[in-house]
Design a protein around this motif. Structure first.
Motif, PDB file in Angstrom:
ATOM      1  N   THR A  72       0.834  -1.354   0.082  1.00 23.38           N
ATOM      2  CA  THR A  72      -0.111   0.114   0.039  1.00 23.38           C
ATOM      3  C   THR A  72       0.844   1.422  -0.167  1.00 23.38           C
ATOM      4  OG1 THR A  72       0.032   0.127   2.455  1.00 23.38           O
ATOM      5  CG2 THR A  72      -1.871  -1.271   1.460  1.00 23.38           C
ATOM      6  N   ALA A  73       0.227   2.416  -0.110  1.00 24.22           N
ATOM      7  CA  ALA A  73       0.865   3.678  -0.213  1.00 24.22           C
ATOM      8  C   ALA A  73       1.720   3.646   1.303  1.00 24.22           C
ATOM      9  CB  ALA A  73       0.052   4.963  -0.351  1.00 24.22           C
ATOM     10  N   PHE A  74       1.183   3.285   2.281  1.00 23.32           N
ATOM     11  CA  PHE A  74       1.552   3.435   3.690  1.00 23.32           C
ATOM     12  C   PHE A  74       2.916   2.569   3.640  1.00 23.32           C
ATOM     13  CE2 PHE A  74       2.290   1.738   7.863  1.00 23.32           C
ATOM     14  CZ  PHE A  74       2.260   2.976   8.807  1.00 23.32           C
ATOM     15  N   ASP A  75       2.748   1.292   3.167  1.00 28.56           N
ATOM     16  CA  ASP A  75       3.960   0.347   3.208  1.00 28.56           C
ATOM     17  C   ASP A  75       5.199   0.973   2.497  1.00 28.56           C
ATOM     18  OD1 ASP A  75       2.412  -1.651   4.534  1.00 28.56           O
ATOM     19  OD2 ASP A  75       1.579  -2.230   2.431  1.00 28.56           O
ATOM     20  N   GLN A  76       4.977   1.623   1.552  1.00 27.69           N
ATOM     21  CA  GLN A  76       5.993   2.131   0.380  1.00 27.69           C
ATOM     22  C   GLN A  76       6.375   3.433   1.426  1.00 27.69           C
ATOM     23  OE1 GLN A  76       7.371   0.961  -2.071  1.00 27.69           O
ATOM     24  NE2 GLN A  76       8.337   2.702  -3.127  1.00 27.69           N
ATOM     25  N   ALA A  77       5.827   4.178   2.005  1.00 32.13           N
ATOM     26  CA  ALA A  77       6.322   5.272   2.712  1.00 32.13           C
ATOM     27  C   ALA A  77       7.274   4.697   3.880  1.00 32.13           C
ATOM     28  CB  ALA A  77       5.273   6.386   3.008  1.00 32.13           C
ATOM     29  N   PHE A  78       6.505   3.685   4.598  1.00 34.49           N
ATOM     30  CA  PHE A  78       7.330   3.329   5.696  1.00 34.49           C
ATOM     31  C   PHE A  78       8.761   2.825   5.331  1.00 34.49           C
ATOM     32  CE2 PHE A  78       8.292  -0.342   8.362  1.00 34.49           C
ATOM     33  CZ  PHE A  78       8.295   0.062   9.745  1.00 34.49           C
ATOM     34  N   VAL A  79       8.873   1.949   4.436  1.00 33.81           N
ATOM     35  CA  VAL A  79      10.492   1.581   4.239  1.00 33.81           C
ATOM     36  C   VAL A  79      11.147   2.621   3.502  1.00 33.81           C
ATOM     37  CG1 VAL A  79       9.511  -0.821   3.783  1.00 33.81           C
ATOM     38  CG2 VAL A  79       9.532   0.635   1.916  1.00 33.81           C
ATOM     39  N   LYS A  80      10.691   3.510   2.903  1.00 31.92           N
ATOM     40  CA  LYS A  80      11.543   4.563   2.208  1.00 31.92           C
ATOM     41  C   LYS A  80      12.119   5.343   3.683  1.00 31.92           C
ATOM     42  CE  LYS A  80       9.995   5.256  -2.300  1.00 31.92           C
ATOM     43  NZ  LYS A  80       9.391   5.945  -3.364  1.00 31.92           N
ATOM     44  N   LEU A  81      11.030   5.619   4.430  1.00 34.07           N
ATOM     45  CA  LEU A  81      11.479   6.526   5.388  1.00 34.07           C
ATOM     46  C   LEU A  81      12.388   5.889   6.532  1.00 34.07           C
ATOM     47  CD1 LEU A  81       8.040   8.229   6.642  1.00 34.07           C
ATOM     48  CD2 LEU A  81      10.279   9.190   5.849  1.00 34.07           C
ATOM     49  N   ARG A  82      12.329   4.529   6.735  1.00 39.81           N
ATOM     50  CA  ARG A  82      13.274   3.831   7.318  1.00 39.81           C
ATOM     51  C   ARG A  82      14.509   3.723   6.865  1.00 39.81           C
ATOM     52  NH1 ARG A  82      12.505   0.186  11.733  1.00 39.81           N
ATOM     53  NH2 ARG A  82      14.750  -0.488  12.601  1.00 39.81           N
ATOM     54  N   ALA A  83      14.810   3.523   5.614  1.00 35.97           N
ATOM     55  CA  ALA A  83      15.990   3.663   4.872  1.00 35.97           C
ATOM     56  C   ALA A  83      16.592   5.159   4.883  1.00 35.97           C
ATOM     57  CB  ALA A  83      15.735   3.538   3.282  1.00 35.97           C
ATOM     58  N   GLN A  84      15.897   6.175   5.079  1.00 37.07           N
ATOM     59  CA  GLN A  84      16.344   7.633   5.317  1.00 37.07           C
ATOM     60  C   GLN A  84      16.712   7.625   6.783  1.00 37.07           C
ATOM     61  OE1 GLN A  84      13.213  10.419   4.363  1.00 37.07           O
ATOM     62  NE2 GLN A  84      13.051   9.598   2.062  1.00 37.07           N
ATOM     63  N   GLN A  85      16.110   7.111   7.705  1.00 43.33           N
ATOM     64  CA  GLN A  85      16.617   6.916   8.990  1.00 43.33           C
ATOM     65  C   GLN A  85      17.887   6.210   9.338  1.00 43.33           C
ATOM     66  OE1 GLN A  85      14.574   4.251  11.807  1.00 43.33           O
ATOM     67  NE2 GLN A  85      13.877   5.892  13.108  1.00 43.33           N
ATOM     68  N   PHE A  86      17.991   5.032   8.683  1.00 41.19           N
ATOM     69  CA  PHE A  86      19.313   4.397   8.735  1.00 41.19           C
ATOM     70  C   PHE A  86      20.631   5.185   8.189  1.00 41.19           C
ATOM     71  CE2 PHE A  86      22.397   1.210   7.525  1.00 41.19           C
ATOM     72  CZ  PHE A  86      22.624   0.758   8.837  1.00 41.19           C
ATOM     73  N   ARG A  87      20.120   5.790   6.972  1.00 38.95           N
ATOM     74  CA  ARG A  87      21.242   6.644   6.515  1.00 38.95           C
ATOM     75  C   ARG A  87      21.784   7.871   7.452  1.00 38.95           C
ATOM     76  NH1 ARG A  87      23.274   7.719   1.445  1.00 38.95           N
ATOM     77  NH2 ARG A  87      21.438   6.642   0.447  1.00 38.95           N
ATOM     78  N   ASP A  88      20.785   8.363   8.201  1.00 36.99           N
ATOM     79  CA  ASP A  88      21.232   9.308   9.083  1.00 36.99           C
ATOM     80  C   ASP A  88      22.042   8.733  10.291  1.00 36.99           C
ATOM     81  OD1 ASP A  88      20.643  11.994  10.447  1.00 36.99           O
ATOM     82  OD2 ASP A  88      19.822  10.806  12.163  1.00 36.99           O
ATOM     83  N   GLN A  89      21.404   7.670  10.735  1.00 33.87           N
ATOM     84  CA  GLN A  89      22.185   6.909  11.835  1.00 33.87           C
ATOM     85  C   GLN A  89      23.723   6.573  11.459  1.00 33.87           C
ATOM     86  OE1 GLN A  89      19.303   3.838  12.234  1.00 33.87           O
ATOM     87  NE2 GLN A  89      18.092   4.911  13.840  1.00 33.87           N
ATOM     88  N   LEU A  90      23.703   5.985  10.317  1.00 29.76           N
ATOM     89  CA  LEU A  90      25.107   5.511   9.783  1.00 29.76           C
ATOM     90  C   LEU A  90      26.054   6.863   9.540  1.00 29.76           C
ATOM     91  CD1 LEU A  90      26.944   3.308   8.685  1.00 29.76           C
ATOM     92  CD2 LEU A  90      26.160   4.132   6.512  1.00 29.76           C
ATOM     93  N   GLU A  91      25.603   8.014   9.237  1.00 30.66           N
ATOM     94  CA  GLU A  91      26.238   9.107   9.173  1.00 30.66           C
ATOM     95  C   GLU A  91      26.832   9.558  10.564  1.00 30.66           C
ATOM     96  OE1 GLU A  91      23.903  11.530   6.621  1.00 30.66           O
ATOM     97  OE2 GLU A  91      24.527  10.618   4.865  1.00 30.66           O
ATOM     98  N   ARG A  92      25.800   9.573  11.465  1.00 33.29           N
ATOM     99  CA  ARG A  92      26.230   9.917  12.788  1.00 33.29           C
ATOM    100  C   ARG A  92      27.299   9.254  13.290  1.00 33.29           C
ATOM    101  NH1 ARG A  92      21.468  10.065  16.295  1.00 33.29           N
ATOM    102  NH2 ARG A  92      20.208   9.384  14.805  1.00 33.29           N
ATOM    103  N   TRP A  93      27.063   7.948  13.122  1.00 34.37           N
ATOM    104  CA  TRP A  93      28.046   6.846  13.725  1.00 34.37           C
ATOM    105  C   TRP A  93      29.411   7.195  13.022  1.00 34.37           C
ATOM    106  CZ3 TRP A  93      30.147   2.553  10.596  1.00 34.37           C
ATOM    107  CH2 TRP A  93      30.927   1.927  11.502  1.00 34.37           C
ATOM    108  N   GLN A  94      29.518   7.203  11.800  1.00 40.97           N
ATOM    109  CA  GLN A  94      30.831   7.675  11.031  1.00 40.97           C
ATOM    110  C   GLN A  94      31.428   9.090  11.598  1.00 40.97           C
ATOM    111  OE1 GLN A  94      29.108   7.682   7.068  1.00 40.97           O
ATOM    112  NE2 GLN A  94      30.066   5.632   6.664  1.00 40.97           N
ATOM    113  N   ARG A  95      30.392   9.774  12.086  1.00 40.74           N
ATOM    114  CA  ARG A  95      31.103  11.415  12.382  1.00 40.74           C
ATOM    115  C   ARG A  95      31.489  10.982  14.169  1.00 40.74           C
ATOM    116  NH1 ARG A  95      26.576  13.541   9.862  1.00 40.74           N
ATOM    117  NH2 ARG A  95      25.311  13.567  11.541  1.00 40.74           N
ATOM    118  N   GLY A  96      31.101   9.903  14.709  1.00 40.40           N
ATOM    119  CA  GLY A  96      31.642   9.556  15.996  1.00 40.40           C
ATOM    120  C   GLY A  96      30.328  10.136  17.087  1.00 40.40           C
ATOM    121  N   GLU A  97      29.340  10.581  16.473  1.00 34.98           N
ATOM    122  CA  GLU A  97      28.179  11.099  17.336  1.00 34.98           C
ATOM    123  C   GLU A  97      27.484  10.018  17.755  1.00 34.98           C
ATOM    124  OE1 GLU A  97      25.937  13.762  14.716  1.00 34.98           O
ATOM    125  OE2 GLU A  97      27.828  14.970  14.272  1.00 34.98           O
TER     126      GLU A  97
END
Length: 601
Positions: free
Chosen positions: A5-30
């Motif tokens: 559904t549209a909700f399913d699609q938005a959910f996995v896209k947002l989760r991917a964006q969230q992980f990108r932010d988490q990885l970048e913060r880990w790479q910066r030592g945050e």
């Protein structure tokens, strides 16, 4: 297969964006390593022996041709170690191989650019750099895929038997129920940090093809005398260090109560499961130790959910209908391609007998493509093969395929008239081995070649046995045999449920293997789920092929007729003759080794 559904699609896209932010913060030592660990695990990213490993969820094993092509792209563009890492890893493998003299076949060289089909219908990649993980997650999200909760101490990817909705013996298509449970349990805050990982399986057919007895929760669909749909609920199954078969805690649970009852089970586990020892943290230990007290606690929790909380998760008829409507049967058409196959020839007839099953629609067939290829680990598919699978799915199966528990791929919508053309194309790809359900259709985890938890390698042993049994007439004569290989006690190769199980163990810092006989996954052929019994002390890698050969020779000598299956002969005559044969093979191997050493001296 399930349509997002549209909700399913938005959910996995947002989760991917969230992980990108988490990885970048880990790479910066945050974020510290300790803080980042559960975040990457809950998105399916491990760090294994040599490199990160990505685990991709394929719910119910259903996968589209578009998704297969995306996996091919990931394999081709992202599953690529740098030269130094690959050289270092290969040197380590060569050292391990050299430490095992006498192994009949060397392990295949370390490969990259491929996906690995697992026993829980996930797909794994072994060489994707962690820095590329967000790009991979974005690609997956674009085709309705993700790695959410494929690892970590959460409710993991929920499985069904591979023939749901298409088998003639189906009672209920459980995929909609599994999807409702998946949606409800994903990111459920109460179950995000359980004592240990938690696995659920559904089976909707008369035959248990989902091995429900081996799961933390196994749900067997039933219809009562009134025709009402419900589930037999088993709790506390599991392999690992302590193999346990699940206990029936409800003979018939009405389908509408599924979420309320599962919540009660998981709440009790979350409350009482051990967190001080990961080897004793699985729900199977709690169920085994507490027995009826555990069942009573679950029933009390269930009553509280229903009576005090108002049964908040009762599934309505409208909700079930909504999810059922997302499992759309594809528009079907025959490919009508010409074929040069001699359909009367023995190879084709053998393939029909072993790899093709009846469909609930008489004009269709269910076809399994074998991923037990010489020179490849069981379940491995490189980028070109993944692309070719997508083409086969488009041409012959309405763009759909399914991954199976046995690490193969199944085409669920094949027209009977297209079987010769499909056989011809599958054979050209090396995927038409007529061995489904036979000895060389073996299961094996990646083992010590990739996994940092493994005590020993599984792939070289699988390769040696595959090489030993290349005569398809011999393999067919041996009949149905489940051979399962695990590289460690975590049992990702499901050795406990194999008619013949092989377990890698550490002994004085070297690789050794235990052999078990008589295990069962609960299927009609194997009988009720049951762990195998160890036949003797551990064997070296060089001895394992001879041990298996001796066991099978004993079977041929003792079977009452060619129609008596291995597991039935074993149960009829007992383990002792097979144990004696296995240990005799060890002595013979030792004698041959000493002779070779003497000749060389």
């Amino acid at each position: 297969m399930y349509q997002y559904t549209a909700f399913d699609q938005a959910f996995v896209k947002l989760r991917a964006q969230q992980f990108r932010d988490q990885l970048e913060r880990w790479q910066r030592g945050e974020l510290s390593e300790e803080q980042f660990l559960p975040l990457r695990l809950q998105n399916g990213w491990y760090v294994q022996r040599y490199a990160p490993m990505a685990r991709i969820a394929v719910p119910y094993g259903e996968i589209s041709s578009l998704q297969l092509r995306t996996l091919a792209r990931i394999a081709r563009e992202y599953d690529r170690p740098d030269a130094a890492l690959l050289a270092s890893a290969q040197a380590t493998q060569d050292e391990l191989q050299a430490s095992q003299p006498g192994l009949t076949l060397a392990a295949p060289p370390l490969q990259y650019g491929y996906g690995h089909f697992t026993t829980r219908t996930n797909v794994q990649f072994n060489w994707i750099p962690l820095a590329k993980a967000p790009d991979v997650m974005d690609l997956l999200a674009s085709v309705h895929m993700h790695g959410i909760q494929t690892s970590g101490n959460t409710i993991r990817n929920i499985t069904c038997e591979a023939l749901e909705g298409i088998a003639p013996d189906g009672i209920v298509d459980t995929r909609p129920f599994a999807e409702i449970l998946r949606q409800w349990s994903t990111l459920h805050p109460e179950f995000a940090f359980l004592p240990r990982k938690f696995k659920i399986a559904f089976n909707g057919a008369a035959e248990d093809r989902a091995a429900t007895g081996w799961y933390d929760i196994g749900l067997q669909a039933q219809k009562n005398d009134a025709g009402e749909v419900g589930f037999t609920v088993k709790v506390g199954g599991g392999m690992g260090r302590t193999p346990v078969i699940g206990t029936v805690v409800r003979d018939f649970l009405p389908w509408a109560e599924l979420l309320n009852f599962v919540e009660a089970v998981v709440r009790v586990y979350n409350r009482y499961g051990r967190r001080d020892n990961k080897w004793k943290a699985r729900i199977k230990i709690l169920v085994k130790s507490e027995g009826q007290k555990f069942i009573d606690e679950v029933e009390a929790e269930y009553r509280a959910i229903v009576e005090q909380d108002g049964a908040p998760h009762t599934i309505s008829a409208d909700e079930l209908a909504r999810v059922q409507a997302s499992f759309v049967e594809p528009p079907l058409r025959a490919a009508k391609l010409p074929s040069h196959v001699d359909t009367t020839a023995k190879p084709y007839q053998r393939w029909l007998a072993q790899n093709v099953r009846a469909h609930r629609q008489a004009d269709l067939a269910i076809v399994t493509l074998s991923f037990k290829r010489l020179g490849w680990a069981p379940g491995d598919a490189d980028a070109d093969t993944l692309d070719a699978l997508a083409t086969l799915a488009d041409t012959f199966s309405a763009g759909e395929a399914r991954l199976t528990h046995e690490q193969n791929l199944l085409l669920p919508w094949v027209h009977q008239t297209d079987l010769p053309a499909l056989y011809e194309q599958a054979k050209a790809l090396g995927l038409a081995q007529a061995n489904i359900g036979l000895l060389t259709d073996l299961i094996a985890c990646p083992g010590g070649d990739f996994c940092s938890l493994a005590n020993a390698r599984a792939i070289p042993v699988a390769a040696a046995l595959t090489e030993l049994y290349q005569d398809i007439d011999e393999v067919t004569d041996l009949g149905p045999i489940d051979l399962h290989i695990s590289g460690c006690i975590n049992s990702c190769g499901h050795h406990h449920s194999g008619h013949i199980g092989i377990l890698g163990v550490d002994k004085d810092g070297k690789e050794w293997y235990q052999v078990t006989l008589g295990g069962s996954d609960g299927s009609a052929l194997s009988g009720p789920a049951h762990p195998g019994k160890v036949v003797g002390p551990s064997f070296s890698a060089a001895e394992v092929p001879g041990v298996v050969e001796a066991v099978l020779t004993t079977y041929r000598d003792l079977r009452s007729s060619a129609a008596e299956h291995f597991i039935d002969t074993l149960r009829r005559v007992g383990h002792d003759p097979f144990k004696a044969a296995a240990n005799g093979a060890r002595l013979d191997a030792g004698h041959r080794t000493r002779q070779a050493e003497h000749a060389e001296a």
